[in-house]
Design a protein around this motif. Structure first.
Motif, PDB file in Angstrom:
ATOM      1  N   LYS A   2     -37.140  46.787 -21.057  1.00 57.71           N
ATOM      2  CA  LYS A   2     -37.928  47.425 -20.011  1.00 57.71           C
ATOM      3  C   LYS A   2     -39.267  47.889 -20.577  1.00 57.71           C
ATOM      4  CE  LYS A   2     -35.857  50.334 -17.321  1.00 57.71           C
ATOM      5  NZ  LYS A   2     -35.077  51.531 -16.926  1.00 57.71           N
ATOM      6  N   THR A   3     -40.329  47.675 -19.820  1.00 57.20           N
ATOM      7  CA  THR A   3     -41.668  48.033 -20.279  1.00 57.20           C
ATOM      8  C   THR A   3     -42.136  49.326 -19.613  1.00 57.20           C
ATOM      9  OG1 THR A   3     -42.255  45.706 -20.600  1.00 57.20           O
ATOM     10  CG2 THR A   3     -44.063  47.284 -20.449  1.00 57.20           C
ATOM     11  N   LEU A   4     -42.580  50.261 -20.448  1.00 57.15           N
ATOM     12  CA  LEU A   4     -43.139  51.519 -19.950  1.00 57.15           C
ATOM     13  C   LEU A   4     -44.597  51.255 -19.577  1.00 57.15           C
ATOM     14  CD1 LEU A   4     -42.590  54.554 -19.495  1.00 57.15           C
ATOM     15  CD2 LEU A   4     -43.300  54.943 -21.862  1.00 57.15           C
ATOM     16  N   ASP A  74     -41.619  63.670 -29.049  1.00 60.19           N
ATOM     17  CA  ASP A  74     -41.389  63.503 -27.607  1.00 60.19           C
ATOM     18  C   ASP A  74     -42.012  62.199 -27.108  1.00 60.19           C
ATOM     19  OD1 ASP A  74     -39.947  65.899 -27.108  1.00 60.19           O
ATOM     20  OD2 ASP A  74     -41.809  67.027 -27.219  1.00 60.19           O
ATOM     21  N   SER A  75     -43.186  61.850 -27.663  1.00 65.57           N
ATOM     22  CA  SER A  75     -43.832  60.588 -27.292  1.00 65.57           C
ATOM     23  C   SER A  75     -42.973  59.395 -27.694  1.00 65.57           C
ATOM     24  CB  SER A  75     -45.200  60.475 -27.985  1.00 65.57           C
ATOM     25  OG  SER A  75     -46.059  61.513 -27.588  1.00 65.57           O
ATOM     26  N   LEU A  76     -42.476  59.429 -28.925  1.00 63.43           N
ATOM     27  CA  LEU A  76     -41.676  58.315 -29.427  1.00 63.43           C
ATOM     28  C   LEU A  76     -40.355  58.193 -28.672  1.00 63.43           C
ATOM     29  CD1 LEU A  76     -42.306  58.676 -33.279  1.00 63.43           C
ATOM     30  CD2 LEU A  76     -43.559  57.313 -31.601  1.00 63.43           C
ATOM     31  N   LEU A  77     -39.727  59.317 -28.375  1.00 64.56           N
ATOM     32  CA  LEU A  77     -38.463  59.283 -27.631  1.00 64.56           C
ATOM     33  C   LEU A  77     -38.684  58.764 -26.207  1.00 64.56           C
ATOM     34  CD1 LEU A  77     -36.722  62.629 -28.714  1.00 64.56           C
ATOM     35  CD2 LEU A  77     -36.011  60.295 -29.269  1.00 64.56           C
ATOM     36  N   GLY A  81     -36.859  55.579 -25.410  1.00 65.63           N
ATOM     37  CA  GLY A  81     -35.833  55.935 -24.432  1.00 65.63           C
ATOM     38  C   GLY A  81     -35.941  55.191 -23.123  1.00 65.63           C
ATOM     39  N   PHE A  82     -37.143  54.712 -22.776  1.00 65.49           N
ATOM     40  CA  PHE A  82     -37.295  53.962 -21.537  1.00 65.49           C
ATOM     41  C   PHE A  82     -36.538  52.639 -21.610  1.00 65.49           C
ATOM     42  CE2 PHE A  82     -39.601  51.400 -18.354  1.00 65.49           C
ATOM     43  CZ  PHE A  82     -39.538  52.267 -17.281  1.00 65.49           C
ATOM     44  N   SER A  83     -36.506  52.038 -22.815  1.00 67.15           N
ATOM     45  CA  SER A  83     -35.762  50.794 -23.010  1.00 67.15           C
ATOM     46  C   SER A  83     -34.330  51.050 -23.458  1.00 67.15           C
ATOM     47  CB  SER A  83     -36.473  49.920 -24.062  1.00 67.15           C
ATOM     48  OG  SER A  83     -37.743  49.509 -23.619  1.00 67.15           O
ATOM     49  N   PHE A  84     -34.136  52.152 -24.189  1.00 65.77           N
ATOM     50  CA  PHE A  84     -32.811  52.489 -24.709  1.00 65.77           C
ATOM     51  C   PHE A  84     -32.486  53.949 -24.373  1.00 65.77           C
ATOM     52  CE2 PHE A  84     -34.793  49.346 -27.533  1.00 65.77           C
ATOM     53  CZ  PHE A  84     -33.872  48.307 -27.465  1.00 65.77           C
ATOM     54  N   ILE A  87     -30.558  56.267 -26.797  1.00 65.21           N
ATOM     55  CA  ILE A  87     -31.266  56.814 -27.961  1.00 65.21           C
ATOM     56  C   ILE A  87     -32.027  58.079 -27.583  1.00 65.21           C
ATOM     57  CG2 ILE A  87     -33.154  56.389 -29.608  1.00 65.21           C
ATOM     58  CD1 ILE A  87     -32.292  53.500 -29.737  1.00 65.21           C
ATOM     59  N   GLU A  88     -32.664  58.049 -26.416  1.00 71.83           N
ATOM     60  CA  GLU A  88     -33.390  59.246 -25.957  1.00 71.83           C
ATOM     61  C   GLU A  88     -32.425  60.404 -25.719  1.00 71.83           C
ATOM     62  OE1 GLU A  88     -36.806  60.494 -22.709  1.00 71.83           O
ATOM     63  OE2 GLU A  88     -35.408  58.888 -22.216  1.00 71.83           O
ATOM     64  N   LYS A  89     -31.251  60.075 -25.187  1.00 74.46           N
ATOM     65  CA  LYS A  89     -30.257  61.111 -24.911  1.00 74.46           C
ATOM     66  C   LYS A  89     -29.778  61.753 -26.212  1.00 74.46           C
ATOM     67  CE  LYS A  89     -25.997  61.878 -22.266  1.00 74.46           C
ATOM     68  NZ  LYS A  89     -24.939  61.247 -21.446  1.00 74.46           N
ATOM     69  N   ILE A  90     -29.502  60.919 -27.221  1.00 76.52           N
ATOM     70  CA  ILE A  90     -29.065  61.437 -28.526  1.00 76.52           C
ATOM     71  C   ILE A  90     -30.190  62.248 -29.164  1.00 76.52           C
ATOM     72  CG2 ILE A  90     -28.367  60.799 -30.874  1.00 76.52           C
ATOM     73  CD1 ILE A  90     -27.009  58.319 -29.620  1.00 76.52           C
TER      74      ILE A  90
END
Length: 273
Positions: A2-4, A74-77, A81-84, A87-90
């Motif tokens: 998925k693309t942000l 926060d930027s990296l997550l 996180g948009f694609s995974f 990972i953002e949740k963890i």
């Protein structure tokens, strides 16, 4: 994947690591084609809503539609996180996020001593992090620890050298910082600490080069000439890297020669004590 969409990461163009992972986000489709932009190319309009100082310390992710910005981990997550989403949740779990923030700060505040770069006078905006004493001292201590144990392990492989100890290698590594600092006493404290960070980066680099020989020798007994040749090559690489950094930092060139003199003195002391 998925693309942000409509999001732009502002990265430090002089930081190879920043270039690699932001380019990776675009290439893998996690961000669109306009998903990365050098910090120094911020427009006047963007400077109205981007915290310039914070963006130099923590990579900024600009939402081009809402004109809002997230920073650092926060930027990296948000991007990953948009694609995974998992990972953002963890990464959002409090203890995990606390650790990630500290790790990010450790790397970000020290990135200019890990990989130094010259100031580009043509750029009005310079992506240079604040000088953070805490993280700089933590980095120096970290590099000192790795260097101490690497030299302890490698020293015992060199023939005709007295048996090494962790304390001896720690004293020698600390002594290098003290010895070199003597030649910088006329300069300000910030410059001295910045140089110490670069000095320990060179030592850390040398330690990592020596490490494969230490590990390989655990598997097979290596010829002594190979060990000595590897050590000599490592010292030469370290000298060249130290000399390169001195030029970038605009420090006296003789610091590279005092660096060599200290090592000769240290070797003589080891052989005669």
């Amino acid at each position: 994947m998925k693309t942000l969409q409509n999001q732009t990461l502002l990265y430090d163009e002089d930081c190879p690591l920043c270039q690699v992972y932001t380019k990776g986000f675009v290439k893998t489709g996690m961000l669109d084609e306009n998903g990365r932009k050098p910090y120094c190319q911020l427009s006047e309009d963007e400077q109205n809503f981007v915290d310039i100082k914070r963006a130099a310390n923590e990579i900024a992710l600009v939402d081009n539609k809402t004109k809002t910005v997230t920073y650092g981990i926060d930027s990296l997550l948000k991007v990953i996180g948009f694609s995974f989403p998992r990972i953002e949740k963890i990464g959002s779990v409090k203890p995990v996020k606390y650790f990630l923030k500290k790790l990010y700060s450790f790397v970000s505040y020290n990135r200019k001593v890990i990989i130094p770069s010259q100031i580009k006078e043509a750029n009005k905006l310079q992506c240079v992090p604040d000088f953070n004493y805490k993280y700089r001292f933590i980095f120096i201590a970290f590099a000192l620890m790795i260097t101490t144990f690497a030299l302890f392990a490698f020293s015992n492989l060199i023939p005709n050298l007295p048996k090494s100890s962790v304390l001896r290698e720690l004293i020698l590594a600390l002594g290098q910082i003290v010895f070199q600092s003597i030649f910088l006493l006329k300069l300000d404290k910030k410059t001295m600490i910045n140089y110490a960070g670069n000095l320990m980066t060179v030592s850390l680099m040398g330690s990592l080069i020596l490490l494969p020989i230490v590990l390989l020798n655990e598997v097979i007994i290596l010829p002594k000439n190979l060990i000595l040749g590897w050590f000599a090559s490592t010292v030469l690489i370290m000298f060249m890297e130290h000399f390169r950094r001195i030029k970038i930092l605009n420090l006296p060139f003789y610091l590279s020669y005092t660096w060599v003199i200290y090592r000769i003195i240290a070797l003589l002391l080891i052989l005669n004590l």
